[in-house]
Structure formats: C-alpha cells, structure tokens
Design an enzyme around this catalytic site. Structure first.
Site, short mmCIF file in Angstrom:
data_model
loop_
_atom_site.label_atom_id
_atom_site.label_comp_id
_atom_site.label_asym_id
_atom_site.label_seq_id
_atom_site.Cartn_x
_atom_site.Cartn_y
_atom_site.Cartn_z
N SER A 9 -9.65 1.72 2.99
CA SER A 9 -8.80 2.48 2.12
C SER A 9 -7.75 1.65 1.38
CB SER A 9 -8.08 3.55 2.93
OG SER A 9 -7.19 2.96 3.85
N LYS A 23 0.85 -1.19 0.00
CA LYS A 23 0.00 0.00 0.00
C LYS A 23 0.89 1.24 0.00
CE LYS A 23 -3.91 1.92 2.67
NZ LYS A 23 -4.79 1.70 3.84
N SER A 69 -9.76 -0.72 7.21
CA SER A 69 -9.21 -0.48 5.87
C SER A 69 -8.50 -1.66 5.22
CB SER A 69 -8.26 0.72 5.90
OG SER A 69 -8.97 1.92 5.85
#
Lengths: 490, 102
Positions: free
Chosen positions: A154, A79, A178
């Site tokens: 996210s 990420k 997330s």
C-alpha cells in the site's frame, strides 16, 4: 540528465556538508521534479512546497552556523497514514478527507528533529489495505517505470516518489508487505523492521500486531540512515521495544560474505513466481555465493498457510481498530436521525470497497461461532510460522528469495478479484506474522524493463546483519543505479 | 462448525455481519461481499487442516510488562480536540438522538 533530486541522501549530505550545494537548491530540484512528473505518477496526495522551502532555508542557516544533523536539509515524504501536525492526513480514504492531526507521529517527529525537509504526504491504498495503491479513494499512483502499471502497495506513493526523484527518502508502513512489495515493483530499497523497533504512535492503526513503519530509499546506505533515525524506544507505544536501534550506516563496510549462511526457500507452485523473477533471484543467489556466502536449502513448512493466516488476523484487528471511525470526532459525517444510523451511514459511505470487505471479513472471523475456528486457529498457525523461522535460523544467518511473485502488474488487472490481489503479498506475509525484519533490494529487470526485488529476511533484531548482506549485494551489482526513463525526459 | 456455512455465506449472514460492523451496505454491496467473502473464507478454511492442537496463540505482542505509573502530562486542548469534529457546539461533539424523534 542527473538533477540534484536524483542524488541519494548520503551523496546529497556529502555535498551539503562540503558546501557545494544548499538544501534550498536540493529541495527546489525535488519540487521541480514533482512539477514535471507528478501529473503522471500521482505519488502525492498533499504537497507542502512553501513550508518545504522555508524548512530548507532554515536547514541551510543551521549548517552555516556550524550545526549538523543526520538528515539536515534532506527532502523527504511521508505516507499519508502517518500523523503530521498541521498537514492533512487522509490515510487515502474519504473517511479522513480534510482531517488535520493535532500532533506528529513519533517517527515523523524524529525525522523532523534529524533536520529533514518535509515535501508532503504520499498516496496509499485506503487505510493501507491493498497491494497496488488502486484502493486510494482519490486516484491511483502510477509506476514510474511504466505509467500503465501499478507501483505496488500500500505504500505505492512513497515508493513511486523515491523512484522518480520526487523525494530523496520516504517513510512507508508495512503490515503484510506494504513497504517491501512496492519497493520491489518500483526498483527501490524498502525495509520492514523488527516488530516494535519503530514506534507506531501516530501511525493510523490497521492491524496493530503487524503494523510497522519502514524506510523507502534508493540504496541500502540511505535505508540504513533513515532506519537509524526512526528506530528506538518510545514510551507512547506500549509495543515499542526497550532495546533500541543504532547508527546502522557505521557498520556498512563489509564487502565480502565469507562464512555467511544464506537460506534458500524452495518456492511453492501456488506462489505463482514469474519466470523472470525466479531467474533474477537465481542470479542474485549466485552473486551472494561469489561473495563467499554458503547457500543452504531451508523450508518453512507452514509458510503455505501465511496468506490465509494473515487475511484472518489482519482483518480481525482492522475491524476493531476501525471502529473508531464513526463520524463523530473527525472525518466523514452522514445525515442521520439517530446516532446508530449516523455510525452505519458514515461508515458505509466513508469507507471504500476494500476497507469494507476487510471489516466484514474481520467481523465474521471474530463473531460468535467462528472465533475459535478462524481467529484462534489463525493465531495458532501464526505461532507455528514463527517457530518455522526460529528453526530455520538455527541453520542459516539470513533467508533470501524474491520479494514479489511478479513484477508490476497493469492498473485495473486485479481490482475485481480480491484473492488474486492478496496473492501479491504471498512472499512478504510470513515475516510480518513472525515479527522479523526483511529488506527488498533491486536485483534485476524483466523483459519489459520492470524492476525485480530481492528479499533478505533476518532473525528478530538482526537489522544490522540484514543491511550488511544487502549492502554487500548492492556493492557487487548496479541494479540500484538504474533510473526510470521518465526522469530523463522530464 | 458446519463446513457448508464456511464456504458459502447466505445473504442473511452478510447482512448480520454488516449490522455487527455498523456498516450500511447497498443491496449490490451485500451481493458482492457475499460472493467475495465466500471465496476468501473458502481459501482460509484450509487452516482447519493444520494440526495446531498443542500450540498456543502468541499470548501477548509485547512479551513484557508494559504498565507504568500514571503520571500527569500534556494533553490536547479542548479546541485542538474539537478541531476535526464535523459538528461541534458549546465545546462538545454534537450527535443525533439515540432514539428517533417522534
């Protein structure tokens, strides 16, 4: 057609170890898949293909020399809020567009030291604030099961990449859901570890008392493998636990669940659980009972306050953490004739709408006159939520329910209504506030063919128990074997 | 604390928070955040109803002493530290003056 990149990491490791495939072939397969589908999925912000092939070649050389490592030759993605030395790390925000970290996050270093091949950095809601990846400053990521829908967020890029075969494994971060919520929406496995189990050093901070890095994978064995690599004490993170992780995969043999007490939460009407999600959850509970588990009703009396509590504490911490982005040492710079004007203009232009909304909310909750009523009260309710879990775990070993109230929603559907978007996290916030681990595993599909995730929550540091239950469920079902049709046409 | 001010922010309150947060906002943003923050804070106001009288906030996240001896270690070089600076000169970050020039 099944390509090498559709293998799970543990299947690929078996073939690498027996010499049937090479890391170069495996990595090339993942890069081919990225080339074929990422124009549509948009999971990646940055790709490092040449570096990846060089690392794969080095991994093959090490293996030929007789060496082995837990992830030797496995292509992974990170990420974009995880610092990667020499690889741009934007956190999904214009504020950090072009920023190149001078060091690796501890979890990144551990994954690299375990022999993994880095494919690139995945898309995310800016500063990990969001539940759909639509708050990325660059472009939204699309759900591989239906490109008109969100992948969740996210960590939407990491979940979409793993679901579409664009990486075998990925790391995400989970502040209020997330990792788990996008894993559920993309039909993959996602883990939020106990707070402090995995180092936050080099994870760009959003809400420091809540942020945790966690694995995204295609099955429980792979998630356990990656968790074992990243878990463990790190002196560079003052909140890192001293009791470390372990080789979780060594204990995943358990096939039945005789004697296990599974807590079942009655859902609250306000959670807005989609009927098909409730159905899939009921079937999953029946599967657990068929495996020998005993189902016990539990309640978390303060669970209904989790949303309000989280959306005061997390923005309050964010407003403090994001004060460092001032246009001076890195990132976005605005023209200004005083230093005060520089700060305000760089932040006003560099941050996106959701980040500004949360900084405003947090600043308000921390401001004189409101601090006691909002921030301190939220902290007290946080203690009560934790106490609810402590009481529930007196009677049960794990708590099981849906991960997300709904399956993947349409792109654009909730953008204009922040509170509605926040409700996507309704079922994942309380674990984060309590600091306890939870995993999302695939448990079915809705009528539109969209994946449903089952969430298994365990007491603090009981990752092994959580993974064993998830593994037993997975062995008894085949939801995790389904792949989006996008793969077949690629 | 006055409940009206929780559930509906004034334009001036939004502007004051923006100043505290060092965020330069357009008029349209002020109007939007006034509306959205009011909705979110109205939802959050339900926490006032929780009887948390005797409850303490989680005192510390780590729950153990985390201080250690101060030991010299490797640090970033000046070049590395300045690498991402948008405006650097003579080994320093350059910023505009604190007070505007006449």
């Amino acid at each position: 057609m099944i390509a090498l990149c559709d293998l799970t990491a543990h299947e690929a490791l078996d073939l690498l170890r027996s010499g049937e495939i090479t890391s170069v072939a495996l990595t090339a397969s993942a890069l081919d898949r990225i080339l074929a589908v990422d124009n549509d999925v948009c999971a990646y912000l940055t790709l490092t293909p040449e570096q990846a092939l060089a690392e794969a070649s080095a991994a093959d050389a090490l293996r030929r020399a007789g060496q082995d490592l837990p992830l030797l030759g496995i292509p992974v993605a990170f990420k974009d809020n995880l610092s990667t030395r020499g690889i741009p790390t934007s956190c999904g925000s214009r504020m950090l567009d072009g920023y190149v970290p001078p060091y690796d996050a501890t979890v990144v270093r551990r994954v690299k030291e375990a022999g993994a091949v880095v494919l690139g950095k995945t898309n995310m809601d800016a500063f990990a604030m969001g539940s759909s990846t639509e708050n990325s400053a660059f472009f939204p990521t699309h759900n591989p099961w239906d490109l008109a829908r969100v992948p969740g967020g996210s960590s939407g890029g990491s979940a979409a990449a793993v679901a579409a075969g664009e990486a075998l494994l990925a790391l995400g971060s989970d502040t209020g859901g997330s990792v788990r919520q996008p894993a559920a929406l993309c039909g993959v496995v996602g883990v939020r570890p106990t707070y402090g189990l995995c180092s936050r050093y080099g994870l760009i901070a959003f809400a420091s008392s809540l942020d945790q890095v966690g694995p995204v994978a295609r099955d429980v064995t792979d998630a356990a493998l990656l968790l074992g690599v990243i878990a463990g004490h790190d002196p560079a993170d003052s909140t890192s636990r001293l009791d470390s992780g372990s080789d979780y995969t060594a204990y995943l043999a358990r096939k039945d669940l005789a004697g296990l007490r599974v807590g079942v939460l009655q859902s609250h009407p306000e959670d807005g659980i989609q009927a098909e999600v409730a159905d899939a959850t009921r079937r999953a509970l029946k599967t657990l009972r068929d495996l020998g588990a005993e189902l016990v009703d539990v309640s978390l009396p303060h669970g209904v306050y989790a949303l309000s509590t989280y959306y005061l504490i997390a923005p309050a911490e964010a407003s403090a953490n994001l004060a460092r982005f001032d246009g001076v040492r890195y990132g976005f710079r605005a023209a200004a004739d005083t230093v005060e004007a520089l700060f305000s203009r760089a932040r006003g232009a560099g941050f996106g709408p959701e980040v500004k909304r949360r900084i405003m909310l947090g600043t308000y909750a921390l401001s004189a006159g409101y601090y006691e009523a909002f921030y301190i009260q939220a902290q007290k309710v946080r203690t009560l939520i934790r106490a609810d879990f402590d009481a529930a775990f007196e009677a049960v070993d794990v708590i099981v329910g849906p991960t997300s109230p709904t399956t993947a929603f349409m792109l654009g559907e909730r953008v204009a209504d922040p509170l509605e978007m926040y409700r996507a996290d309704a079922l994942t916030l309380s674990q984060a506030l309590a600091g306890i681990p939870a995993i999302s595993v695939p448990c079915g599909f809705d009528a539109a063919g969209l994946p449903v995730g089952l969430q298994i929550t365990a007491p603090e540091m009981q990752e092994l128990r959580m993974l064993q239950v998830a593994f037993a469920f997975e062995q008894a079902t085949d939801w995790h074997r389904r792949r989006p049709s996008l793969i077949e046409s690629s | 604390m006055e409940n009206e001010s929780i559930t509906s922010l004034t334009r001036e309150e939004v502007e004051r928070i923006a100043v505290l947060a060092h965020l330069s906002l357009s008029d349209a943003e002020v109007a939007l955040y006034r509306e959205q923050l009011s909705v979110i804070l109205a939802h959050a106001a339900r926490l006032q109803a929780v009887d948390a009288g005797g409850t303490l906030p989680p005192a510390a996240v780590g729950r153990r002493p985390v201080l250690r001896e101060d030991e010299p270690g490797a640090t970033l070089s000046r070049e590395e530290a300045l690498f991402n600076g948008p405006d650097c000169d003579a080994g320093c970050f350059r910023v505009p003056p604190v007070k505007a020039m006449e």
